[in-house]
Design a protein around this motif. Structure first.
Motif, PDB file in Angstrom:
ATOM      1  N   THR A  36      92.357  18.429  58.041  1.00 50.94           N
ATOM      2  CA  THR A  36      91.796  18.089  59.353  1.00 50.94           C
ATOM      3  C   THR A  36      90.282  18.084  59.267  1.00 50.94           C
ATOM      4  O   THR A  36      89.687  18.854  58.505  1.00 50.94           O
ATOM      5  N   ARG A  50      95.019  25.112  64.345  1.00 51.34           N
ATOM      6  CA  ARG A  50      96.261  25.677  63.834  1.00 51.34           C
ATOM      7  C   ARG A  50      97.199  25.814  65.023  1.00 51.34           C
ATOM      8  O   ARG A  50      96.743  26.115  66.129  1.00 51.34           O
ATOM      9  N   PRO A  51      98.522  25.650  64.831  1.00 48.49           N
ATOM     10  CA  PRO A  51      99.437  25.764  65.970  1.00 48.49           C
ATOM     11  C   PRO A  51      99.344  27.132  66.630  1.00 48.49           C
ATOM     12  O   PRO A  51      99.447  28.165  65.977  1.00 48.49           O
ATOM     13  N   GLU A 282      95.442  23.605  69.483  1.00 48.31           N
ATOM     14  CA  GLU A 282      96.525  24.387  68.897  1.00 48.31           C
ATOM     15  C   GLU A 282      97.663  24.615  69.881  1.00 48.31           C
ATOM     16  O   GLU A 282      98.783  24.933  69.490  1.00 48.31           O
ATOM     17  N   ILE A 287     102.982  19.855  68.448  1.00 46.79           N
ATOM     18  CA  ILE A 287     102.614  20.444  67.158  1.00 46.79           C
ATOM     19  C   ILE A 287     103.474  21.684  66.885  1.00 46.79           C
ATOM     20  O   ILE A 287     103.966  21.891  65.774  1.00 46.79           O
ATOM     21  N   GLU A 291     106.104  22.232  63.784  1.00 45.49           N
ATOM     22  CA  GLU A 291     105.937  23.383  62.892  1.00 45.49           C
ATOM     23  C   GLU A 291     107.198  24.241  62.839  1.00 45.49           C
ATOM     24  O   GLU A 291     107.619  24.712  61.784  1.00 45.49           O
ATOM     25  N   TYR A 370     105.188  17.098  60.424  1.00 46.37           N
ATOM     26  CA  TYR A 370     104.231  18.038  60.996  1.00 46.37           C
ATOM     27  C   TYR A 370     102.801  17.571  60.771  1.00 46.37           C
ATOM     28  O   TYR A 370     101.975  17.552  61.700  1.00 46.37           O
ATOM     29  N   ARG A 371     102.503  17.171  59.543  1.00 47.76           N
ATOM     30  CA  ARG A 371     101.135  16.730  59.242  1.00 47.76           C
ATOM     31  C   ARG A 371     100.786  15.470  60.031  1.00 47.76           C
ATOM     32  O   ARG A 371      99.651  15.327  60.501  1.00 47.76           O
ATOM     33  N   VAL A 374      99.945  16.425  63.624  1.00 43.35           N
ATOM     34  CA  VAL A 374      98.590  16.964  63.764  1.00 43.35           C
ATOM     35  C   VAL A 374      97.555  15.834  63.723  1.00 43.35           C
ATOM     36  O   VAL A 374      96.606  15.799  64.523  1.00 43.35           O
TER      37      VAL A 374
END
Length: 470
Positions: A36, A50-51, A282, A287, A291, A370-371, A374
């Motif tokens: 990121t 971050r989540p 987050e 997201i 995750e 997931y990526r 984000v």
């Protein structure tokens, strides 16, 4: 009753089974890293995300300072049927976690019965009573614990999905509401223009009959009047459809729902602070959902790998059996059994290995998902920031254009009244003025919608968290 050594043996076996909690098969979960940027292109002062979706968001719609909107949005989580569906799915996922957790312990059942048996020589009754465990699988390799991890992560993903669908419904309602309120103002503006044009047509008709005005000028005034009426009618069905959409989002049939018109536009556009903490991003539930799906897929690898190892099950029972009811609860009538069983696959021609590969591939897919989620989240924030900033500048320019058009219409009308120009010039400037004012209102609707998009892109709010240290 029972001898001490037999009771101790049974207790020891039970304790041993419950205590066999060695290392679990499969990889332990570690959240993958995500590339990121250290800051947003369209805003300063941002750090990596971050989540952290469990942070309190609060009623984000209170930023708009609209009591009617507050009332409508508070109904979404209670009455929206899509939200109700996902809430039920979440409760189902929680029940699966409870069921998986119960698999760690033996299930104990009680029994009591009467059996009458006979032969050619004799007939008699047999009475029984006791307790038993039904094939309790000892979790030697951690398969049940990995399964519990999988269900727990799935339940948390379901919770995040519920939050996401709720936020999405609230966002849709807010956007529909703001567009409806701007349509109210646009319809009111058309109404004012229609009234003014009706007066012009009346005056022009009187002058035409008196021979002081041309037929072309009267036709031009009538054209402007009818085209404005048509444009107003076009907005009314759009308003009705927005009202229907709001009704459905609040769980109500459109026929029983209505929002009174509000001709005076009183929109408040919240301004995001210049510096925002990354924790806001987050809190995005999508997201968190991605995750948690990753964690569930990771646990599924351990469940699949456990098939390489044998299963150890234990069954035990204790009770009484007698042909005389009065002697049932007595030492000679006691019975007991204790039987461990070991079972495993000796040859499956690669089926277990294929299942492990499937689980590993599913985990890799969840990591990529997931990526991507984000990255999409960063892009949505960037888009919303640049859209909001650009629309604010555009609104200021459009305001000046609208003011200039109104001044031009005023001047040409005075010139027409003084006999200096034809009505065609008046009609042209009035039509331009009306168009510029309508464009200004449309921009205000776009600006409100863009502000909602930014709040939603940030996970539901931008307040409640301190800015990062310099």
């Amino acid at each position: 009753m029972y001898s001490t050594d037999k009771i101790s043996t049974l207790a020891l076996v039970l304790a041993l089974g419950m205590g066999l909690t060695g290392c679990s098969v499969g990889p332990d979960y570690h959240q993958p890293s995500v590339a990121t940027p250290p800051a947003f292109k369209e805003a300063e002062g941002w750090s990596q995300a971050r989540p952290q979706d469990d942070l309190s968001k609060g009623p984000w719609w209170s930023l708009y300072q609209d009591s009617a909107l507050d009332k409508l949005l508070s109904q979404v989580a209670v009455s929206n049927q899509n939200v109700a569906q996902y809430e039920a799915n979440y409760r189902q996922a929680q029940a699966l976690v409870q069921q998986a957790h119960a698999s760690l312990f033996p299930s104990i059942s009680g029994n009591a019965g009467l059996t009458r048996k006979g032969t050619a020589e004799s007939t008699g009754n047999t009475y029984t009573a006791g307790v038993a465990t039904s094939s309790w699988e000892l979790d030697l390799w951690g398969k049940i614990r990995r399964g519990l991890e999988e269900y727990q992560a799935s339940a948390q993903a379901s919770e995040a999905e519920l939050a996401n669908i709720t936020l999405s419904a609230q966002s849709s309602l807010a956007q529909d509401y703001f567009q409806l309120r701007v349509l109210d103002a646009r319809i009111a503006l058309y109404g004012q223009s229609v009234q003014a044009y009706e007066r012009y047509v009346t005056v022009m008709g009187n002058r035409y009959r008196a021979g002081t005005e041309s037929r072309a000028s009267l036709a031009q005034a009538q054209t402007l009047l009818e085209s404005t009426r048509a444009a107003s009618l076009d907005l009314q069905w759009q308003r009705a459809q927005l009202e229907h959409a709001i009704a459905v989002l609040t769980g109500q049939p459109p026929a029983s729902f209505s929002l009174p018109a509000q001709p005076q536009l009183a929109l408040h556009i919240p301004t995001p602070p210049a510096t925002l903490p990354s924790q806001l991003l987050e809190r995005r539930p999508d997201i968190a959902y991605a995750e948690r799906n990753m964690a569930s897929a990771n646990a599924a690898i351990g469940v699949a790998q456990a098939a390489y190892y044998p299963d150890l099950t234990l069954s035990a029972s204790a009770g009484f059996e007698s042909s005389v009811l009065g002697d049932l609860i007595s030492l000679p009538s006691r019975t007991w059994s204790l039987g461990p069983a070991l079972s495993g696959t000796l040859l499956d021609f690669g089926a277990t290995g294929a299942q492990v590969k499937q689980a590993e591939a599913a985990y890799d897919a969840s990591v990529a998902s997931y990526r991507q989620t984000v990255l999409d989240a960063f892009a949505e924030v960037e888009d919303a920031l640049v859209e909001l900033a650009t629309l604010q500048r555009e609104l200021a320019v459009q305001q000046r254009a609208s003011d200039a058009a109104k001044e031009s219409a005023r001047v040409t009308l005075n010139q027409y009244k003084a006999g200096m120009i034809d009505y065609l010039d008046v009609a042209t400037t009035q039509n331009t003025s009306l168009s510029q004012q309508q464009s200004l209102l449309s921009l205000q609707a776009n600006l409100q919608v863009a502000s909602v998009k930014l709040i939603v892109a940030l996970g539901g709010h931008w307040q409640g968290l301190a800015a990062p240290a310099p």
